[in-house]
Enzyme design. Structure first.
Site, short mmCIF file in Angstrom:
data_model
loop_
_atom_site.label_atom_id
_atom_site.label_comp_id
_atom_site.label_asym_id
_atom_site.label_seq_id
_atom_site.Cartn_x
_atom_site.Cartn_y
_atom_site.Cartn_z
N GLU A 160 45.94 33.35 30.10
CA GLU A 160 47.12 32.80 30.82
C GLU A 160 47.78 31.63 30.11
O GLU A 160 48.05 30.59 30.74
CB GLU A 160 46.71 32.41 32.25
CG GLU A 160 46.14 33.56 33.05
CD GLU A 160 45.60 33.14 34.41
OE1 GLU A 160 45.76 31.97 34.80
OE2 GLU A 160 44.99 33.99 35.08
N ASN A 207 44.58 37.57 27.34
CA ASN A 207 44.58 38.09 28.72
C ASN A 207 45.58 37.32 29.60
O ASN A 207 45.62 36.09 29.55
CB ASN A 207 43.16 37.91 29.29
CG ASN A 207 42.91 38.64 30.59
OD1 ASN A 207 43.16 39.84 30.68
ND2 ASN A 207 42.42 37.93 31.60
N HIS A 243 46.80 42.00 38.87
CA HIS A 243 46.67 41.63 40.28
C HIS A 243 48.00 42.00 40.91
O HIS A 243 48.98 41.26 40.80
CB HIS A 243 46.41 40.13 40.43
CG HIS A 243 45.09 39.72 39.85
ND1 HIS A 243 43.90 40.17 40.37
CD2 HIS A 243 44.78 38.93 38.81
CE1 HIS A 243 42.89 39.66 39.66
NE2 HIS A 243 43.40 38.91 38.71
N GLU A 271 41.73 43.13 35.42
CA GLU A 271 41.36 42.50 36.70
C GLU A 271 42.03 43.23 37.86
O GLU A 271 42.50 42.61 38.82
CB GLU A 271 41.78 41.01 36.70
CG GLU A 271 41.23 40.22 35.54
CD GLU A 271 41.56 38.73 35.57
OE1 GLU A 271 42.04 38.22 36.60
OE2 GLU A 271 41.34 38.06 34.54
N ASP A 273 43.46 44.80 41.03
CA ASP A 273 43.35 44.93 42.49
C ASP A 273 44.75 45.10 43.06
O ASP A 273 45.73 44.75 42.42
CB ASP A 273 42.59 43.77 43.16
CG ASP A 273 43.03 42.38 42.75
OD1 ASP A 273 44.21 42.21 42.38
OD2 ASP A 273 42.21 41.45 42.79
O1 G3I Z 1 30.63 28.14 43.88
C1 G3I Z 1 31.40 27.20 44.65
C2 G3I Z 1 30.66 26.88 45.94
O2 G3I Z 1 29.46 26.25 45.62
C3 G3I Z 1 31.58 26.01 46.81
O3 G3I Z 1 30.95 25.79 48.04
C4 G3I Z 1 32.92 26.69 47.04
C5 G3I Z 1 33.87 25.78 47.85
O4 G3I Z 1 35.21 26.04 47.49
O5 G3I Z 1 33.50 26.94 45.79
C6 G3I Z 1 32.74 27.82 44.98
O6 G3I Z 1 33.40 28.03 43.77
C7 G3I Z 1 34.58 28.84 43.85
C8 G3I Z 1 34.37 30.03 42.94
O7 G3I Z 1 35.55 30.77 42.85
C9 G3I Z 1 33.22 30.94 43.38
O8 G3I Z 1 33.44 31.45 44.63
C10 G3I Z 1 35.74 28.01 43.37
O9 G3I Z 1 36.00 26.98 44.31
C11 G3I Z 1 36.96 28.87 43.21
O10 G3I Z 1 38.01 28.12 42.60
C12 G3I Z 1 36.63 30.05 42.31
O11 G3I Z 1 37.77 30.89 42.26
C13 G3I Z 1 37.81 31.80 41.17
C14 G3I Z 1 39.10 31.53 40.39
O12 G3I Z 1 39.28 32.53 39.39
C15 G3I Z 1 39.05 30.17 39.68
O13 G3I Z 1 38.04 30.14 38.72
C16 G3I Z 1 37.82 33.20 41.76
O14 G3I Z 1 36.53 33.49 42.33
C17 G3I Z 1 38.11 34.22 40.66
O15 G3I Z 1 38.28 35.49 41.21
C18 G3I Z 1 39.41 33.83 39.95
O16 G3I Z 1 39.61 34.76 38.91
C19 G3I Z 1 40.83 34.63 38.21
C20 G3I Z 1 40.56 35.00 36.76
O17 G3I Z 1 39.52 34.17 36.25
C21 G3I Z 1 41.82 34.87 35.92
N1 G3I Z 1 42.88 35.66 36.50
C22 G3I Z 1 43.19 35.42 37.90
C23 G3I Z 1 41.91 35.60 38.73
C24 G3I Z 1 42.21 35.44 40.21
O18 G3I Z 1 42.63 34.12 40.51
#
Ligand code: G3I
Length: 362
Positions: A160, A207, A243, A271, A273
């Site tokens: 990105e 990506n 997405h 990715e 969906d």
């Molecule tokens: O693990 C912590 C947990 O301990 C805590 O209690 C909770 C409270 O918010 O957060 C948890 O971490 C979260 C994590 O996902 C796991 O669930 C983060 O806050 C959250 O920001 C994180 O979001 C991820 C996001 O990328 C940011 O890294 C999403 O799961 C993930 O699907 C998303 O994936 C991105 C790709 O990397 C790039 N392209 C877009 C895609 C969708 O946004």
């Protein structure tokens, strides 16, 4: 009237209690399922992004991953925040667990991602001159790509880097890239060079999301690739995150696929969906057969376009962003009332799965 046991009465009472979660579970399509699978039908790898906790603790999740997929991506476990929680600390535990699972089951591992503007806060607070910043990026890429050398087949090296209008993200706020701001626009090329040096056999991807609706973004990516080719910077593939939603125009998907395929690089739907809420918060949205059929058709169109428009030698594969509706980032980060994936909360196949199979068979 036959008396109901107390346990059944209690469950009925709880089920009718007001204040229950508003997300209606997806009704399963059938209780018996055929031996047809995504990976068995596709002429290219079929993947899912995975969560190490779910893999370890939820057998229905693990079974579905194993049955349908021959490629996996860590949804989060290979990102900076997980692997490199502070400047001097690397922690490979969760990511290594995913790699071991893949090795035991002969699955390909796609790495996501070596460099992204969305990183842990310690990076924004990092203090140093341009040499120190360069060293920070280089050390991370070398350490991570080196650690997984020979185990991770491919990497999203940079994720990105462009805005939807095709300009480079470059700045210090959350939607911008601190890497461009600190290291200049050519940081992308250097990231690819560092990754190739650390693992010369890895397939290296750029990506991004939204190419399917933003011709300027696609053009920027094509011109990055052409520039890299001219300068001999190693790049082997382009990831279209995909997405998308029910309202995504398939003609836009096809145009982006054609333009990106013309680069000759491998193409990964990395990715995939299809959300039902069109990226809008809509607590009143309910799962319905009509929406499920629209979703099935969208999945079919996308998979069919990929299969028809991308030559076999360039088909790196299709990866869904996690497995069941209950695990999707859309519920977590956009809105809880959505059903974006091919499997429901219990990992049963939805009409969306049948749409993917239809597309793969065309
Ligand atoms: O693990 C912590 C947990 O301990 C805590 O209690 C909770 C409270 O918010 O957060 C948890 O971490 C979260 C994590 O996902 C796991 O669930 C983060 O806050 C959250 O920001 C994180 O979001 C991820 C996001 O990328 C940011 O890294 C999403 O799961 C993930 O699907 C998303 O994936 C991105 C790709 O990397 C790039 N392209 C877009 C895609 C969708 O946004």
């Amino acid at each position: 009237m036959k008396k109901l046991p107390l346990l059944v009465l209690t469950s009925l009472f709880l089920a009718c209690k007001p204040g229950q979660p508003t997300v209606t579970p997806t009704p399963p399509v059938s209780t018996t399922e055929s031996d047809v699978t995504l990976k068995g039908t596709a002429p290219f790898p079929m993947g899912a992004s995975v969560d190490p906790g779910l893999l370890a603790n939820k057998s229905a999740y693990r079974d579905r991953v194993l049955k349908e997929h021959n490629s996996i991506t860590a949804e989060n476990a290979m990102k900076w925040g997980w692997l490199h929680p502070s400047e001097k600390v690397f922690d490979f535990k969760d990511a290594d667990g995913i790699v071991t699972f893949a090795q035991q089951n002969k699955m390909r591992v796609h790495g996501h991602t070596l460099l992204w503007h969305n990183g842990p806060t310690w990076i924004s607070n990092f203090y140093g001159d341009s040499l120190a910043w360069e060293n920070l990026m280089k050390t991370h890429i070398e350490t991570v790509a080196g650690h997984f050398k020979g185990k991770v087949a491919s990497w999203d090296v940079v994720n990105e880097a462009f805005r939807d209008n095709g300009t480079l993200r470059n700045g210090f706020d959350t939607d911008n890239s601190i890497w461009a701001a600190k290291l200049g626009p050519d940081y992308i090329a250097r990231a690819f060079r560092y990754a190739a040096a650390a693992d010369p056999n890895a397939v290296l991807f750029y990506n991004d999301y939204g190419q399917e609706g933003n011709p300027a973004k696609t053009a920027a990516i094509v011109s990055l690739v052409n520039d890299f080719k001219k300068r001999g910077i190693p790049i082997h593939g382009i990831g279209l995150q995909m997405h998308i939603s029910l309202s995504t125009n398939i003609a836009g998907v096809e145009t982006a696929l054609k333009e990106l395929t013309a680069t000759g690089l491998k193409i990964h739907l990395s990715e995939l969906d299809v959300n039902m809420s069109n990226f809008q918060k809509n607590p009143a949205l309910r799962y319905s057969d009509a929406l499920a059929q629209q979703q099935r058709e969208k999945y079919r169109q996308v998979v069919s376009a990929y299969k028809k428009l991308v030559p076999a030698a360039q088909q790196f594969g299709i990866t869904n962003w996690n497995v069941g509706d209950g695990d999707s980032w859309i519920r977590q980060l956009i809105q809880p009332n959505d059903w974006p994936l091919p499997f429901d909360e219990g990992y049963a196949r939805k009409p969306a799965w049948f749409g993917m199979i239809d597309g793969l068979k065309e």
